[in-house]
Design a protein around this motif. Structure first.
Motif, mmCIF file in Angstrom:
data_model
loop_
_atom_site.group_PDB
_atom_site.id
_atom_site.type_symbol
_atom_site.label_atom_id
_atom_site.label_comp_id
_atom_site.label_asym_id
_atom_site.label_seq_id
_atom_site.Cartn_x
_atom_site.Cartn_y
_atom_site.Cartn_z
ATOM 1 N N UNK A 52 9.229 -3.464 0.637
ATOM 2 C CA UNK A 52 8.388 -4.931 0.086
ATOM 3 C C UNK A 52 9.059 -4.988 -0.138
ATOM 4 N N UNK A 53 9.691 -5.832 -0.658
ATOM 5 C CA UNK A 53 9.966 -7.190 -1.479
ATOM 6 C C UNK A 53 11.199 -7.766 -0.145
ATOM 7 N N UNK A 54 11.692 -6.977 0.514
ATOM 8 C CA UNK A 54 12.324 -7.927 2.273
ATOM 9 C C UNK A 54 11.157 -8.260 2.151
ATOM 10 N N UNK A 55 10.055 -7.789 2.596
ATOM 11 C CA UNK A 55 9.233 -8.064 3.507
ATOM 12 C C UNK A 55 8.180 -9.693 2.636
ATOM 13 N N UNK A 56 8.348 -9.491 1.130
ATOM 14 C CA UNK A 56 7.905 -10.245 0.484
ATOM 15 C C UNK A 56 8.382 -11.378 0.641
ATOM 16 N N UNK A 57 10.372 -11.849 0.215
ATOM 17 C CA UNK A 57 10.787 -12.881 0.307
ATOM 18 C C UNK A 57 10.330 -13.684 1.900
ATOM 19 N N UNK A 58 10.903 -12.429 2.839
ATOM 20 C CA UNK A 58 10.519 -13.395 4.626
ATOM 21 C C UNK A 58 9.580 -13.791 4.285
ATOM 22 N N UNK A 59 8.447 -13.319 3.909
ATOM 23 C CA UNK A 59 6.588 -14.196 3.740
ATOM 24 C C UNK A 59 6.657 -15.698 3.219
ATOM 25 N N UNK A 60 7.748 -15.353 2.295
ATOM 26 C CA UNK A 60 8.205 -16.661 1.284
ATOM 27 C C UNK A 60 8.302 -17.997 1.467
ATOM 28 N N UNK A 61 9.602 -17.758 3.068
ATOM 29 C CA UNK A 61 10.565 -18.534 3.434
ATOM 30 C C UNK A 61 9.350 -19.496 4.226
ATOM 31 N N UNK A 78 10.886 10.006 -5.212
ATOM 32 C CA UNK A 78 12.130 8.835 -5.729
ATOM 33 C C UNK A 78 12.771 7.783 -4.422
ATOM 34 N N UNK A 79 13.278 9.044 -3.615
ATOM 35 C CA UNK A 79 14.376 8.650 -2.991
ATOM 36 C C UNK A 79 13.294 8.024 -1.835
ATOM 37 N N UNK A 80 11.726 8.004 -1.022
ATOM 38 C CA UNK A 80 11.333 7.187 -0.562
ATOM 39 C C UNK A 80 10.451 6.151 -0.982
ATOM 40 N N UNK A 81 10.346 6.285 -2.473
ATOM 41 C CA UNK A 81 10.464 4.881 -2.815
ATOM 42 C C UNK A 81 10.595 4.657 -3.596
ATOM 43 N N UNK A 82 12.264 4.136 -3.427
ATOM 44 C CA UNK A 82 13.535 3.434 -3.859
ATOM 45 C C UNK A 82 13.671 2.478 -2.579
ATOM 46 N N UNK A 83 13.193 3.439 -0.810
ATOM 47 C CA UNK A 83 13.334 2.809 0.023
ATOM 48 C C UNK A 83 11.875 1.342 0.039
ATOM 49 N N UNK A 84 10.710 1.833 -0.100
ATOM 50 C CA UNK A 84 10.103 1.328 -0.047
ATOM 51 C C UNK A 84 9.932 0.370 -0.944
ATOM 52 N N UNK A 121 0.751 -1.445 0.028
ATOM 53 C CA UNK A 121 -0.223 0.105 -0.164
ATOM 54 C C UNK A 121 0.365 1.620 -0.203
ATOM 55 N N UNK A 122 2.147 1.369 0.913
ATOM 56 C CA UNK A 122 3.028 2.822 0.709
ATOM 57 C C UNK A 122 3.436 2.411 -0.575
ATOM 58 N N UNK A 123 3.823 1.586 -1.649
ATOM 59 C CA UNK A 123 4.309 1.165 -2.479
ATOM 60 C C UNK A 123 3.695 1.995 -3.560
ATOM 61 N N UNK A 124 2.444 1.554 -4.047
ATOM 62 C CA UNK A 124 1.342 1.805 -4.957
ATOM 63 C C UNK A 124 0.809 3.999 -4.075
ATOM 64 N N UNK A 125 0.993 4.057 -2.420
ATOM 65 C CA UNK A 125 0.739 5.695 -2.137
ATOM 66 C C UNK A 125 2.054 6.226 -3.278
ATOM 67 N N UNK A 126 3.225 6.281 -2.786
ATOM 68 C CA UNK A 126 4.464 6.321 -3.177
ATOM 69 C C UNK A 126 3.801 6.990 -5.395
ATOM 70 N N UNK A 127 3.800 5.416 -5.152
ATOM 71 C CA UNK A 127 3.955 5.577 -7.332
ATOM 72 C C UNK A 127 3.107 6.871 -7.672
ATOM 73 N N UNK A 128 1.639 6.534 -6.780
ATOM 74 C CA UNK A 128 0.946 8.017 -7.424
ATOM 75 C C UNK A 128 1.156 9.414 -7.340
ATOM 76 N N UNK A 129 2.252 8.887 -6.096
ATOM 77 C CA UNK A 129 2.700 10.394 -5.152
ATOM 78 C C UNK A 129 3.814 11.155 -6.507
ATOM 79 N N UNK A 130 4.464 10.533 -7.502
ATOM 80 C CA UNK A 130 5.510 10.208 -7.775
ATOM 81 C C UNK A 130 4.529 11.202 -9.122
ATOM 82 N N UNK A 131 3.428 10.027 -10.388
ATOM 83 C CA UNK A 131 2.807 11.126 -10.896
ATOM 84 C C UNK A 131 2.194 12.299 -10.808
#
Length: 231
Positions: free
Chosen positions: A78-87, A68-74, A39-49
């Motif tokens: 997101x990928x870190x959480x997804x990989x943790x979730x996968x494990x 952009x700087x915040x979006x890179x961290x987000x 949700x944070x990533x989606x919001x930042x994408x909209x903010x980028x537009x």
């Protein structure tokens, strides 16, 4: 948190129930955190537009730079959480199916060492193997069901199994693009962990597989309880 109820006098051992419950809690927590991160990533994408439109009329780029700087961290989070979730989710499915299969066939309880091993992230091949167990055929039929539950269950498990098969293919493709020595074949890739072969600069290997895998991981303990209740 949702988790099946098991009687102390039932066929499951304390270590089996404890492992299933702990993984279930890990899966649910990771799933909720992933939803939040997405949700944070989606919001930042909209903010980028919005920033792009705003800065088209000004010479100062700070708004866009900040987004952009915040979006890179987000995105990295997101990928870190997804990989943790996968494990944890992949482990929950493999352990759950193993326990379900052994209860359905009235086999002896798993040893503590086996349970501990099954709690670790499985290889893609091991997960594919677990998803190939005919769970739908092992479950007792519900009375007065309006739908063909077994067919629906079999289809859902097959879809996730196909998704894991696609993930194995993607691991091979990524290795080829990276000019890595291994893996070169699907059989080779089946022996690898997804979390170790999902580089941050590539499309997520888990895309399209993780969400339905969450659902199976949450269902399996209840399926085990159904088998115990019917026996």
């Amino acid at each position: 948190m949702r988790f099946a109820r098991f009687e102390e006098s039932g066929p499951l051992t304390t270590i089996e129930v404890g492992a299933l419950r702990s993984l279930n809690a890990a899966v649910l927590t990771a799933r909720y955190e992933l939803q939040s991160a997405s949700a944070v990533w989606d919001r930042l994408q909209s903010g980028g537009d919005v920033a792009d439109m705003h800065e088209a009329k000004t010479t100062f780029p700070f708004y866009g730079e900040a987004v952009q700087e915040i979006a890179r961290g987000a995105a990295a989070y997101e990928r870190h959480v997804a990989l943790t979730a996968w494990r944890y989710t992949a482990a929950a499915v493999v352990l759950g199916v193993t326990v379900l299969h052994r209860v359905a066939e009235a086999k002896p309880p798993l040893s503590a060492a086996t349970v501990e091993e099954l709690c670790q992230e499985p290889t893609l091949g091991r997960l594919h193997e677990a998803l190939s167990v005919p769970v739908a055929e092992l479950l007792p039929e519900r009375e007065h069901s309006l739908l063909n539950e077994r067919e629906d269950t079999a289809r859902r498990w097959a879809r996730v199994r196909d998704g894991v098969d696609n993930a194995i293919e993607l691991v091979v493709e990524i290795a080829a693009d990276e000019e890595a020595a291994h893996p070169r074949t699907k059989d080779d890739a089946a022996g690898y962990l997804l979390t170790e072969h999902c580089p941050p600069h590539t499309d997520p290997v888990y895309h399209g597989v993780l969400e339905p895998l969450f659902e199976l991981a949450e269902e399996v303990p209840f399926d085990i309880a159904r088998i115990i209740k019917s026996s």
